[in-house]
Design an enzyme around this catalytic site. Structure first.
Site, PDB file in Angstrom:
ATOM      1  N   HIS A  58       0.802  -1.242   0.000  1.00  0.00           N
ATOM      2  CA  HIS A  58       0.000   0.000   0.000  1.00  0.00           C
ATOM      3  C   HIS A  58       0.826   1.279   0.000  1.00  0.00           C
ATOM      4  O   HIS A  58       0.263   2.370  -0.090  1.00  0.00           O
ATOM      5  CB  HIS A  58      -0.933   0.030   1.213  1.00  0.00           C
ATOM      6  CG  HIS A  58      -0.226   0.405   2.484  1.00  0.00           C
ATOM      7  ND1 HIS A  58       0.502  -0.489   3.220  1.00  0.00           N
ATOM      8  CD2 HIS A  58      -0.119   1.589   3.126  1.00  0.00           C
ATOM      9  CE1 HIS A  58       1.019   0.126   4.277  1.00  0.00           C
ATOM     10  NE2 HIS A  58       0.672   1.394   4.241  1.00  0.00           N
TER      11      HIS A  58
HETATM   12  C1  UD1 Z   1      -2.051   6.165   5.079  1.00  0.00           C
HETATM   13  C2  UD1 Z   1      -0.767   6.737   5.656  1.00  0.00           C
HETATM   14  C3  UD1 Z   1       0.307   5.658   5.666  1.00  0.00           C
HETATM   15  C4  UD1 Z   1      -0.163   4.412   6.384  1.00  0.00           C
HETATM   16  C5  UD1 Z   1      -1.481   3.944   5.792  1.00  0.00           C
HETATM   17  C6  UD1 Z   1      -1.993   2.798   6.600  1.00  0.00           C
HETATM   18  C7  UD1 Z   1      -0.349   9.110   5.180  1.00  0.00           C
HETATM   19  C8  UD1 Z   1       0.470  10.059   4.385  1.00  0.00           C
HETATM   20  N1  UD1 Z   1      -0.257   7.818   4.831  1.00  0.00           N
HETATM   21  O1  UD1 Z   1      -1.808   5.828   3.727  1.00  0.00           O
HETATM   22  O2  UD1 Z   1       1.449   6.156   6.359  1.00  0.00           O
HETATM   23  O3  UD1 Z   1       0.806   3.417   6.237  1.00  0.00           O
HETATM   24  O4  UD1 Z   1      -2.437   5.011   5.834  1.00  0.00           O
HETATM   25  O5  UD1 Z   1      -2.867   2.000   5.877  1.00  0.00           O
HETATM   26  O6  UD1 Z   1      -1.040   9.502   6.076  1.00  0.00           O
HETATM   27  N2  UD1 Z   1      -9.184   5.041   0.866  1.00  0.00           N
HETATM   28  C9  UD1 Z   1     -10.451   4.535   0.735  1.00  0.00           C
HETATM   29  N3  UD1 Z   1     -11.028   4.008   1.853  1.00  0.00           N
HETATM   30  C10 UD1 Z   1     -10.426   4.001   3.067  1.00  0.00           C
HETATM   31  C11 UD1 Z   1      -9.123   4.509   3.149  1.00  0.00           C
HETATM   32  C12 UD1 Z   1      -8.523   5.022   2.040  1.00  0.00           C
HETATM   33  O7  UD1 Z   1     -11.041   4.535  -0.345  1.00  0.00           O
HETATM   34  O8  UD1 Z   1     -11.026   3.516   4.055  1.00  0.00           O
HETATM   35  C13 UD1 Z   1      -8.550   5.639  -0.317  1.00  0.00           C
HETATM   36  C14 UD1 Z   1      -8.404   7.165  -0.132  1.00  0.00           C
HETATM   37  O9  UD1 Z   1      -9.566   7.841  -0.506  1.00  0.00           O
HETATM   38  C15 UD1 Z   1      -7.226   7.478  -1.005  1.00  0.00           C
HETATM   39  C16 UD1 Z   1      -6.367   6.213  -0.882  1.00  0.00           C
HETATM   40  O10 UD1 Z   1      -7.218   5.179  -0.456  1.00  0.00           O
HETATM   41  O11 UD1 Z   1      -7.621   7.643  -2.334  1.00  0.00           O
HETATM   42  C17 UD1 Z   1      -5.221   6.423   0.077  1.00  0.00           C
HETATM   43  O12 UD1 Z   1      -5.703   6.749   1.378  1.00  0.00           O
HETATM   44  P1  UD1 Z   1      -4.884   7.732   2.360  1.00  0.00           P
HETATM   45  O13 UD1 Z   1      -5.522   7.698   3.696  1.00  0.00           O
HETATM   46  O14 UD1 Z   1      -4.696   9.067   1.734  1.00  0.00           O
HETATM   47  O15 UD1 Z   1      -3.450   7.105   2.439  1.00  0.00           O
HETATM   48  P2  UD1 Z   1      -2.985   5.608   2.698  1.00  0.00           P
HETATM   49  O16 UD1 Z   1      -2.349   5.087   1.475  1.00  0.00           O
HETATM   50  O17 UD1 Z   1      -4.090   4.836   3.292  1.00  0.00           O
HETATM   51  N1  UDP Z   2      -4.033  -4.980   8.920  1.00  0.00           N
HETATM   52  C1  UDP Z   2      -5.320  -5.489   9.075  1.00  0.00           C
HETATM   53  N2  UDP Z   2      -5.970  -5.940   7.957  1.00  0.00           N
HETATM   54  C2  UDP Z   2      -5.413  -5.921   6.717  1.00  0.00           C
HETATM   55  C3  UDP Z   2      -4.099  -5.412   6.579  1.00  0.00           C
HETATM   56  C4  UDP Z   2      -3.444  -4.938   7.703  1.00  0.00           C
HETATM   57  O1  UDP Z   2      -5.839  -5.529  10.190  1.00  0.00           O
HETATM   58  O2  UDP Z   2      -6.080  -6.352   5.756  1.00  0.00           O
HETATM   59  C5  UDP Z   2      -3.343  -4.474  10.119  1.00  0.00           C
HETATM   60  C6  UDP Z   2      -1.988  -5.089  10.352  1.00  0.00           C
HETATM   61  O3  UDP Z   2      -2.113  -6.302  11.051  1.00  0.00           O
HETATM   62  C7  UDP Z   2      -1.283  -4.008  11.161  1.00  0.00           C
HETATM   63  C8  UDP Z   2      -1.842  -2.740  10.577  1.00  0.00           C
HETATM   64  O4  UDP Z   2      -3.072  -3.100   9.942  1.00  0.00           O
HETATM   65  O5  UDP Z   2      -1.643  -4.073  12.522  1.00  0.00           O
HETATM   66  C9  UDP Z   2      -0.878  -2.195   9.564  1.00  0.00           C
HETATM   67  O6  UDP Z   2      -1.494  -1.238   8.796  1.00  0.00           O
HETATM   68  P1  UDP Z   2      -0.970  -0.815   7.362  1.00  0.00           P
HETATM   69  O7  UDP Z   2      -0.172  -1.890   6.758  1.00  0.00           O
HETATM   70  O8  UDP Z   2      -2.155  -0.331   6.623  1.00  0.00           O
HETATM   71  O9  UDP Z   2      -0.084   0.490   7.705  1.00  0.00           O
HETATM   72  P2  UDP Z   2       1.411   0.726   8.221  1.00  0.00           P
HETATM   73  O10 UDP Z   2       1.655  -0.114   9.405  1.00  0.00           O
HETATM   74  O11 UDP Z   2       2.332   0.435   7.082  1.00  0.00           O
HETATM   75  O12 UDP Z   2       1.431   2.182   8.524  1.00  0.00           O
END
Ligand code: UD1
Ligand code: UDP
Length: 371
Positions: free
Chosen positions: A209
């Site tokens: 991701h």
């Molecule tokens: C964010 C964090 C990242 C973290 C990750 C955990 C920042 C800069 N990044 O990245 O550090 O590792 O969360 O998962 O804060 N979206 C949906 N539904 C959701 C969530 C997201 O559709 O429930 C879509 C958003 O609209 C966007 C994309 O996914 O288009 C990315 O979401 P965003 O929260 O901006 O960043 P992440 O990649 O999730």
């Molecule tokens: N996780 C989860 N379901 C998923 C993928 C990840 O519950 O389908 C949990 C995972 O076990 C961990 C956390 O989400 O506890 C990590 O989140 P993510 O990888 O989105 O973000 P990061 O840790 O890189 O910021």
């Protein structure tokens, strides 16, 4: 004392759950003097990225929900900054706790210090030394403006010392180890594995991701190419960012490889089961790398650097980048290891003893008494 925890993303909900329990335990032992509330920025909003964590991990629904998500990084952060500020002016907490390195953490940190409210950063001192990552900037700024820095590891403490912040640090351990020790003990069935017919079978668990990987067409194509060639079933819970990038056509093409099983994101409890039972994990997630290490599952990290350097010891985690041959070579290496390899020692003590939540509460209370 009024304490506000602010978060908005999946990994922050896991960390928050540990603190919710720790504040509750403190209140049971003391006079119930802490009022702990949750503010959810809305950054992650799909039920499987948000609600399920509150339902499964013993947390109340957030008292404040801002509903801000999507958009460019600057717009998202700015919208959160304005709304968190308004929420802080309404509830007037005595101290604010932010978690990790997301835009939600940065926005809340900025809003807090601008209102002269004491700020605590949980998971302080992590660095990738890659300033092109949004998260690296978020971490550096949050650390430098915080009043109390709760560090998960000694290397995080040392980093903050180097940056002149040593006097604000406390080594508490990693709240994500607390979470694993609390939630991974019970054996549970994984509905996904049953539906995929993979129960009792070898598979690789994959998560992808990071914007650096999903939003760079070449890097994404390289990773997918490696997965297509992997000689092992692949279970891949898709983060919305990956799903958006693949689109319907990309998803169909990937799923046409019978060994690649794309599924919706799963809740934390099922995720721990998927991790525990995997032969190996391939990921670019910070949290998943650590969980692999905590659970004793070999991990390949599809990045060129990691903030969690402790996981590299003993070969439990390897940095493989996104070059397909490097990924495949390392994956084959794991498949060829004999079972005794799993006895290789891991240094869980480097992440605390599973009492990071309790130590964090103690550090916050001491800090508030002294200031
Ligand atoms: C964010 C964090 C990242 C973290 C990750 C955990 C920042 C800069 N990044 O990245 O550090 O590792 O969360 O998962 O804060 N979206 C949906 N539904 C959701 C969530 C997201 O559709 O429930 C879509 C958003 O609209 C966007 C994309 O996914 O288009 C990315 O979401 P965003 O929260 O901006 O960043 P992440 O990649 O999730
Ligand atoms: N996780 C989860 N379901 C998923 C993928 C990840 O519950 O389908 C949990 C995972 O076990 C961990 C956390 O989400 O506890 C990590 O989140 P993510 O990888 O989105 O973000 P990061 O840790 O890189 O910021």
């Amino acid at each position: 004392m009024k304490i506000l925890s602010v978060g908005g993303t999946r990994p922050q909900f896991v960390k928050m759950a540990v603190m919710v329990k720790a504040f509750r335990d403190y209140n049971l032992q003391h006079d119930g003097s802490i009022e702990h509330r949750l503010l959810h920025t809305g950054q992650h909003h799909d039920p499987l990225m948000s609600d399920i964590f509150f339902q499964e991990l013993g947390m109340p629904k957030p008292q404040m929900l801002l509903g801000i998500h999507g958009g460019t990084p600057g717009r998202q952060t700015a919208a959160m900054l304005a709304s968190v500020e308004a929420a802080l002016m309404t509830w007037t907490p005595d101290v604010v706790l932010v978690y990790g390195d997301t835009n939600s953490a940065l926005a809340a940190a900025l809003a807090t210090v601008k209102l002269h409210i004491p700020l605590v950063h949980q998971e302080a001192g992590l660095r990738s030394f890659n300033r092109r990552m949004q998260e690296e900037i978020n971490r550096i700024v949050s650390d430098h403006i915080s009043d109390l820095l709760l560090c998960p590891t000694r290397s995080a403490m040392m980093q903050l010392e180097t940056e002149g912040l040593g006097s604000r640090t406390v080594l508490v351990g990693d709240v994500m180890l607390d979470a694993v020790l609390q939630f991974a003990t019970e054996e549970r069935e994984s509905p996904s594995l049953r539906e995929l017919g993979l129960e009792g079978r070898n598979y690789a668990l994959v998560t992808l991701h990071r914007a650096e990987n999903t939003d760079d067409v070449k890097r994404l194509a390289n990773v997918l190419n490696a997965l297509e060639q992997l000689r092992l079933s692949v279970v891949l819970p898709m983060h919305p960012r990956l799903k958006h990038m693949l689109g319907e056509e990309g998803t169909r093409m990937l799923a046409s490889h019978s060994h690649i099983r794309l599924i919706e994101p799963v809740g934390y409890l099922e995720m721990l089961m998927l991790e525990k039972k995997a032969q190996m994990i391939l990921t670019d997630s910070g949290g998943v790398q650590k969980e692999a290490y905590f659970l004793g599952v070999p991990c390949l990290t599809m990045r060129n650097e990691t903030e969690w350097v402790e996981t590299l010891h003993g070969g439990w985690n390897e940095l493989v980048g996104t070059n397909p041959s490097a990924i495949l070579c390392a994956a084959n290496g794991i498949m060829n290891r004999d079972r005794s390899w799993r006895d290789e020692p891991r240094n869980l003590a480097a992440f605390g003893e599973g009492c990071a939540g309790e130590r964090s509460v103690k550090a916050i209370m001491e800090f508030m008494r002294a200031n």
